[in-house]
Every structure is written in C-alpha cells, then in structure tokens.
Design a protein around this motif. Sequence first.
Motif, PDB file in Angstrom:
ATOM      1  N   GLN A 139      33.099  30.401  34.580  1.00  0.00           N
ATOM      2  CA  GLN A 139      33.905  29.814  35.676  1.00  0.00           C
ATOM      3  C   GLN A 139      34.561  30.826  36.670  1.00  0.00           C
ATOM      4  N   TYR A 140      34.352  30.469  37.915  1.00  0.00           N
ATOM      5  CA  TYR A 140      34.954  31.127  38.934  1.00  0.00           C
ATOM      6  C   TYR A 140      36.370  30.451  39.446  1.00  0.00           C
ATOM      7  N   TYR A 141      37.349  31.519  39.876  1.00  0.00           N
ATOM      8  CA  TYR A 141      38.537  30.881  40.256  1.00  0.00           C
ATOM      9  C   TYR A 141      38.942  31.750  41.586  1.00  0.00           C
ATOM     10  N   ASP A 142      39.398  30.732  42.549  1.00  0.00           N
ATOM     11  CA  ASP A 142      39.954  31.221  44.123  1.00  0.00           C
ATOM     12  C   ASP A 142      41.318  31.632  43.720  1.00  0.00           C
ATOM     13  N   GLU A 143      41.884  32.560  44.431  1.00  0.00           N
ATOM     14  CA  GLU A 143      43.129  32.810  44.572  1.00  0.00           C
ATOM     15  C   GLU A 143      43.683  32.870  46.060  1.00  0.00           C
ATOM     16  N   GLU A 144      44.961  32.146  46.281  1.00  0.00           N
ATOM     17  CA  GLU A 144      45.341  32.168  47.577  1.00  0.00           C
ATOM     18  C   GLU A 144      46.318  33.395  47.644  1.00  0.00           C
ATOM     19  N   LEU A 145      46.361  34.069  48.564  1.00  0.00           N
ATOM     20  CA  LEU A 145      47.211  35.365  48.917  1.00  0.00           C
ATOM     21  C   LEU A 145      48.283  34.998  49.828  1.00  0.00           C
ATOM     22  N   MET A 146      49.602  35.239  49.216  1.00  0.00           N
ATOM     23  CA  MET A 146      50.763  34.855  49.929  1.00  0.00           C
ATOM     24  C   MET A 146      51.548  35.961  50.234  1.00  0.00           C
ATOM     25  N   VAL A 147      52.611  35.642  51.234  1.00  0.00           N
ATOM     26  CA  VAL A 147      53.385  36.803  51.652  1.00  0.00           C
ATOM     27  C   VAL A 147      54.819  36.109  52.062  1.00  0.00           C
TER      28      VAL A 147
END
Length: 165
Positions: free
Chosen positions: A154-162
Amino acid sequence: MEIRILNSSDAEAYRKIRLHALQGNPEAFSSSYEEEVEYPLERTASRLDEGTSFTFGAFIDNTLVGVVSLVLETRHKIKHRATIFAMYVNPDHRKLGVGKQLMVAAIEEAQKLDEIEQIYLTVNASNEPAKRLYLSLGFKTYGVDKRALKIEDQYYDEELMVLVK
C-alpha cells in the motif's frame, strides 16, 4: 493538561508512546515500529537532549498522552527553517485539543528564535483531522509527495505544508 519540553528523564515514557504511535498508525510516520523497537533507551534519551530539537509532551494526570517534535536545521543555507515531526496523540485523548496545544507550543518555540522564518511539516494526505488542525494554525499546502510511503503493498501520499512567520 501540562505541555512541556521533554528531556532524557522522560525517555521511557516517550519511547512507550512513540512505539505505540508507530504500531497503531504506521501510515503516519516514515519510521517503523520494527526499526525503532530495536533502538536502545539511551538513543531515545540522547535524542531528547539534542540542542537542535525540542520534543513537547502533553501530560494528563502525569501520563504522557501526546508528543510533537520541532527540529531546527543546522546547515548554513537553511538555518531559517524548522520542521515539525512525530506528531501523535493517543486515541483516547483525541478531540480534546491536545494536538492543538502541542502544535501551538512548537510554533511558539520556533517564533522565539529569530533565525526561524518557516516551519515545515508533512501529513498523510488522507488524514483530514490533522490537515484541518494544521490549516487552522496557518499552515499552507505547497505540494504533494505521491506514494511517499510504502507499507507492504500500500502506498500513501503526503501533503507538504509550510507556515511562514
């Protein structure tokens, strides 16, 4: 509730909650339970006493129920940045404002440091409660790391936040 910076004397409690987090929510962390369960307690203790990071703990009735780490960059060209890592609140204590108080403590610590201009974090793209919290604190999404984590098949996307000060 008490929020404070953890130190090496908190290593055992931190290790316990950290392993619980890695086991219960593996999709939320790039580290794995299988890796960290092998780390000696001394490694955890020394990590808590590093001068370039702050790990905050939330205590209810003297029990550690949530944690978050703020890590300062040390390389000259990126010393204006810090990163939030390892945010976790025990399931029994969620929706009580623990996560928000931890995040506010980490952000306030970064704001005390004149050189810090930006705070970064990554969050599992499907973790809507966490994303809502971060957005409410002023973080903005600037990208998505597709298939950032792979757990078994299973793959998981990650959101990049600042958050810019």
